[in-house]
Design a protein around this motif. Structure first.
Motif, mmCIF file in Angstrom:
data_model
loop_
_atom_site.group_PDB
_atom_site.id
_atom_site.type_symbol
_atom_site.label_atom_id
_atom_site.label_comp_id
_atom_site.label_asym_id
_atom_site.label_seq_id
_atom_site.Cartn_x
_atom_site.Cartn_y
_atom_site.Cartn_z
ATOM 1 N N SER A 112 0.855 -1.182 0.000
ATOM 2 C CA SER A 112 0.000 0.000 0.000
ATOM 3 C C SER A 112 0.891 1.231 0.000
ATOM 4 O O SER A 112 2.067 1.164 0.338
ATOM 5 N N ARG A 113 0.329 2.337 -0.403
ATOM 6 C CA ARG A 113 1.103 3.582 -0.429
ATOM 7 C C ARG A 113 1.517 3.966 0.983
ATOM 8 O O ARG A 113 0.817 3.697 1.942
ATOM 9 N N GLY A 114 2.659 4.587 1.068
ATOM 10 C CA GLY A 114 3.166 5.038 2.354
ATOM 11 C C GLY A 114 3.860 6.373 2.182
ATOM 12 O O GLY A 114 3.743 7.025 1.139
ATOM 13 N N SER A 115 4.575 6.758 3.200
ATOM 14 C CA SER A 115 5.334 8.006 3.144
ATOM 15 C C SER A 115 6.721 7.748 3.719
ATOM 16 O O SER A 115 6.975 6.693 4.307
ATOM 17 N N VAL A 116 7.607 8.705 3.554
ATOM 18 C CA VAL A 116 8.974 8.567 4.047
ATOM 19 C C VAL A 116 8.969 8.250 5.538
ATOM 20 O O VAL A 116 9.773 7.447 6.016
ATOM 21 N N SER A 117 8.030 8.789 6.292
ATOM 22 C CA SER A 117 7.995 8.554 7.737
ATOM 23 C C SER A 117 7.683 7.093 8.076
ATOM 24 O O SER A 117 7.912 6.657 9.204
ATOM 25 N N ASP A 118 7.166 6.317 7.114
ATOM 26 C CA ASP A 118 6.915 4.893 7.341
ATOM 27 C C ASP A 118 8.205 4.072 7.321
ATOM 28 O O ASP A 118 8.215 2.933 7.778
ATOM 29 N N LEU A 119 9.272 4.641 6.790
ATOM 30 C CA LEU A 119 10.554 3.949 6.707
ATOM 31 C C LEU A 119 11.360 4.255 7.957
ATOM 32 O O LEU A 119 11.527 5.409 8.325
ATOM 33 N N LYS A 120 11.844 3.205 8.594
ATOM 34 C CA LYS A 120 12.638 3.357 9.812
ATOM 35 C C LYS A 120 14.063 2.915 9.537
ATOM 36 O O LYS A 120 14.313 2.087 8.655
ATOM 37 N N ALA A 121 15.005 3.454 10.286
ATOM 38 C CA ALA A 121 16.406 3.042 10.159
ATOM 39 C C ALA A 121 16.480 1.533 10.315
ATOM 40 O O ALA A 121 15.842 0.961 11.197
ATOM 41 N N GLY A 122 17.194 0.874 9.430
ATOM 42 C CA GLY A 122 17.338 -0.571 9.472
ATOM 43 C C GLY A 122 16.338 -1.308 8.606
ATOM 44 O O GLY A 122 16.443 -2.521 8.444
ATOM 45 N N SER A 123 15.347 -0.596 8.038
ATOM 46 C CA SER A 123 14.382 -1.241 7.150
ATOM 47 C C SER A 123 15.089 -1.715 5.888
ATOM 48 O O SER A 123 16.021 -1.070 5.405
ATOM 49 N N THR A 124 14.649 -2.842 5.346
ATOM 50 C CA THR A 124 15.164 -3.325 4.073
ATOM 51 C C THR A 124 14.304 -2.731 2.974
ATOM 52 O O THR A 124 13.075 -2.837 3.022
ATOM 53 N N VAL A 125 14.929 -2.069 2.010
ATOM 54 C CA VAL A 125 14.186 -1.399 0.949
ATOM 55 C C VAL A 125 14.791 -1.707 -0.415
ATOM 56 O O VAL A 125 15.960 -2.071 -0.523
ATOM 57 N N THR A 126 13.974 -1.569 -1.446
ATOM 58 C CA THR A 126 14.417 -1.591 -2.830
ATOM 59 C C THR A 126 14.178 -0.196 -3.375
ATOM 60 O O THR A 126 13.077 0.343 -3.218
#
Length: 57
Positions: free
Chosen positions: A20-34
């Motif tokens: 689902s759509r999110g925002s930058v604030s949904d990403l936390k340090a240590g999250s795995t992202v592409t």
């Protein structure tokens, strides 16, 4: 992607992921992202899309 209908079968081992759509604030340090985007000459990325993968934090 020619508009054809395709039958897809699944088993108990098939994994389904829903995003689902999110925002930058949904990403936390240590999250795995592409990250999709352009890499600058200085090595930084100018992101056009970021997908949080894995379990997140």
């Amino acid at each position: 992607m020619d508009g054809s209908t395709v039958t897809v079968t699944t088993t108990d081992a098939t994994t389904i992921e829903v995003t689902s759509r999110g925002s930058v604030s949904d990403l936390k340090a240590g999250s795995t992202v592409t990250v999709r985007g352009e890499r600058g000459a200085d090595g930084t990325m100018s992101a056009t899309a970021i997908t949080r993968t894995g379990g997140g934090r």
